[in-house]
Each structure stands twice: as C-alpha cells, then as structure tokens.
Enzyme design. Structure first.
Site, PDB file in Angstrom:
ATOM      1  CG  ASP A 132      30.508  35.440  36.677  1.00  0.00           C
ATOM      2  OD1 ASP A 132      30.143  34.903  35.615  1.00  0.00           O
ATOM      3  OD2 ASP A 132      30.697  34.809  37.734  1.00  0.00           O
ATOM      4  CG  ASP A 134      32.199  40.351  40.103  1.00  0.00           C
ATOM      5  OD1 ASP A 134      31.281  39.551  40.403  1.00  0.00           O
ATOM      6  OD2 ASP A 134      33.325  39.981  39.731  1.00  0.00           O
TER       7      ASP A 134
END
Length: 205
Positions: A132, A134
């Site tokens: 992901d 961030d």
C-alpha cells in the site's frame, strides 16, 4: 530538533534500549539499513519510542532510543522530490506521482511513510507489488472537508491502495474517514486511540 511519528532515524544499533531480546530478523534488518521509525507511543524522559521494520508485514519490533543517539533525521516531507521515485514503475510509486499532484495543488505539507518512505530514505528496496502507499499529511490547522473529499476522490484512480494519515497536534486520523463526513473521528494518540468530534482540539494532547 522536533521528532514526530513516522520520522526515520539513522542510528547505531548498540544504542537501542529494549526490555526484551531483539529478534534476529530485526538485527539483520538494521545491518542492511540502520534506520528506525518513530512510533506514536509514550517514552521515558530523554528517550524516543522507535520501531524496527523487517521484510515481512508481521516483522515489527518496538524499542526505545536515547534522544541524543540520533545520527541523522529524515521526515516524510523531506522525501517529496519527484526525482526520488522516477524510474520506479511499481503501483506504489505510480500512485505517489498521482498523489503528489493533488497534494501540491492544495499546497499541503506531506510525505510518504511506510515501505515507500523507507525505500526512498534508505535506498533499501522494501516496496513490493502488493504494498500500500502510506502518506503522512501535516495538518496543524483544520483541512476543509471538501479539500479532503477531493483528495480522496483522486486517490481512487491510484493503482495501489492509498492510506492518508492526517497529523494534528492532538494525534493522527484517517483522511478518508474525515472526508466521509463522520460525526466522530478515531484519533491515534501516544496514549492510545480515542474518539472525538474535532481532531484539532488541543485538550487531546
């Protein structure tokens, strides 16, 4: 020197303070890249709560560091020069390009955290195809909710999942939750998560 959660600190591992044995994987990780990330946790006076990250998602180890044992200090916002992630074609870095444009449009102070920030700061490859993105958004003053909604709408076009944590003097909260118009927010503080209506209220400090 102001040290905040998500900042990266270059250290000498011999200065780490841990009340339990440091795992072998953590020692190996520090040998490859001698950096720790600042944790949002209460630390004894003169110490900083830090975390060691390994290769796997479940490889995270918390420790403490004397405040005077920092070799160098890198903030997420120090990593926003686009040249740092040029020629990195992974979904995370393609998403970082998209995010940088909308955040620059609103003149916000931000930077990559997590695996992307760690890779850009240390040169040690930590981003994978499944990672992901961030992002850390510095928000000392309230962000207009329509601005948050516009940013999160743009994030839907990113090839990687994007999580934006807004940092206020009180703690941090999810920009997606804020943009949704939620009546209460889950704010992460150094003493644990709390629910509140206004994440900028100074009394939460």
């Amino acid at each position: 020197m102001v040290i905040e959660p998500h900042d990266l600190l270059k250290i000498d591992a011999k200065h780490l303070i841990s009340h339990t044995p440091i795992p072998d994987w953590a020692i190996q990780a520090l040998n490859m890249a001698p950096y720790v990330v600042v944790r949002r946790a209460h630390a004894p006076k003169g110490q900083i709560a830090v975390g060691i990250r390994g290769k796997a998602r479940n490889e995270r180890f918390g420790a403490f560091l004397p405040a005077d044992a920092i070799i160098s200090h890198i903030r997420p916002e120090d990593l926003t020069a686009s040249t740092l992630w040029e020629n990195k074609p992974s979904p995370v870095f393609l998403s970082l390009t998209i995010a940088s444009e909308i955040l620059a449009k609103h003149k916000l102070v931000w930077g990559p955290g997590g695996s992307a920030g760690f890779e850009l700061a240390t040169g040690n490859v930590t981003v994978t195809a499944e990672s992901d993105l961030d992002l850390i958004l510095r928000a000392p003053e309230p962000v207009p909710i329509h601005t948050a909604a516009e940013i999160m709408n743009v994030m839907k076009s990113c090839p990687a999942r994007v999580d934006i944590q807004a940092e206020t003097p009180a703690g941090s909260f999810s920009l997606a939750e804020y943009a949704s118009g939620s009546a209460t927010m889950m704010v992460k503080t150094k003493f644990g998560p709390i629910l509140c209506e206004n994440p900028w209220k100074s009394k939460l400090n």
